[in-house]
Design a protein around this motif. Sequence first.
Motif, PDB file in Angstrom:
ATOM      1  N   UNK A  78       1.266  -1.351  -0.248  1.00 14.60           N
ATOM      2  CA  UNK A  78      -0.089  -0.232   0.008  1.00 14.60           C
ATOM      3  C   UNK A  78       0.987   1.387   0.089  1.00 14.60           C
ATOM      4  N   UNK A  79       2.322   0.683   0.449  1.00 10.83           N
ATOM      5  CA  UNK A  79       2.555   2.448   0.586  1.00 10.83           C
ATOM      6  C   UNK A  79       4.169   2.218  -0.020  1.00 10.83           C
ATOM      7  N   UNK A  80       4.633   1.711  -1.138  1.00 13.02           N
ATOM      8  CA  UNK A  80       5.574   1.504  -1.341  1.00 13.02           C
ATOM      9  C   UNK A  80       6.028   2.383  -2.543  1.00 13.02           C
ATOM     10  N   UNK A  81       7.059   3.275  -2.569  1.00 13.21           N
ATOM     11  CA  UNK A  81       7.477   3.943  -4.088  1.00 13.21           C
ATOM     12  C   UNK A  81       9.189   2.978  -4.807  1.00 13.21           C
ATOM     13  N   UNK A  82       8.948   3.013  -6.120  1.00 15.77           N
ATOM     14  CA  UNK A  82       9.938   2.463  -6.224  1.00 15.77           C
ATOM     15  C   UNK A  82      10.627   3.922  -7.599  1.00 15.77           C
ATOM     16  N   UNK A  83      12.061   3.600  -7.028  1.00 11.47           N
ATOM     17  CA  UNK A  83      12.856   4.931  -7.584  1.00 11.47           C
ATOM     18  C   UNK A  83      13.954   4.558  -8.494  1.00 11.47           C
ATOM     19  N   UNK A  84      12.948   4.158  -9.184  1.00 15.90           N
ATOM     20  CA  UNK A  84      14.026   3.956 -10.971  1.00 15.90           C
ATOM     21  C   UNK A  84      15.497   5.003 -11.218  1.00 15.90           C
ATOM     22  N   UNK A  85      16.612   4.743 -11.520  1.00 20.31           N
ATOM     23  CA  UNK A  85      17.581   5.825 -11.961  1.00 20.31           C
ATOM     24  C   UNK A  85      18.105   4.994 -12.761  1.00 20.31           C
ATOM     25  N   UNK A  86      17.464   5.231 -14.246  1.00 22.66           N
ATOM     26  CA  UNK A  86      18.263   4.918 -15.772  1.00 22.66           C
ATOM     27  C   UNK A  86      18.554   6.348 -16.944  1.00 22.66           C
ATOM     28  N   UNK A  87      19.525   5.562 -17.624  1.00 24.88           N
ATOM     29  CA  UNK A  87      19.631   6.373 -18.549  1.00 24.88           C
ATOM     30  C   UNK A  87      17.878   6.396 -19.785  1.00 24.88           C
ATOM     31  N   UNK A  88      17.836   5.982 -19.666  1.00 24.26           N
ATOM     32  CA  UNK A  88      16.697   5.911 -20.465  1.00 24.26           C
ATOM     33  C   UNK A  88      15.401   6.123 -19.480  1.00 24.26           C
TER      34      UNK A  88
END
Length: 219
Positions: A78-88
């Motif tokens: 319910x309270x999960x966030x995902x930060x994706x560090x990507x070149x594209x």
Amino acid sequence: SYELRRPLPLPTNGMGAADHDALASVQPVRQRLKSSLKALERARPRARFLVVLDDEAGAVSGCLEVQRLLGEMLENTYHLHILILSREPVYWSLGTTKVLNIPLKGLAEADATRLFLQRVHRPLGPHDFLPTSILAAHSAGGVGAAMVPPDKAAGLEAASLRLRGHPLIQRLEGHPGRIREASSRVTPGGPSLLDLAAFLEPYGELQDVPAAALSPRLL
């Protein structure tokens, strides 16, 4: 502009059928991961959780299984966030969750030069600059980068001004990781900044500078 592509059923970036089988073999790990996230939320029902993925290889945009795994993690919490560090950018949804792409700009030139100067391992000298830059500094009465300034802060400021518009700083495009990589090559007896700029590959990756290609030191 970025090219929009359909996600592949098998991983890209050199991954083949064996890697796909390996992903399928970690199903128990996926179940434990989801169970652990649920347990965390039960233990701290008001807390928010952030997962940071450094996706330099582009696995999220190029692998359907990775997208499914991240989608399952989001759909089972319910309270999960995902930060994706990507070149594209990542355009494909993670399960039912839309991905929001936020481009990050490089450091401003003044900040980039300060970071670079903080990380080098030797004083800069005339051989690090174009001849026109050296003449302009002398005609303006400025101190040379190899000279000892009255204090350290004044020296950094003078060297920072000299680096504005330098080919190496321009090619690094304000990327902190590339700046750290380039500055680690600025060592006693090592290549000049002009040599490093000439051997800078796409994305700011540095080749080894051949000894024969080193510019002569100016005395």
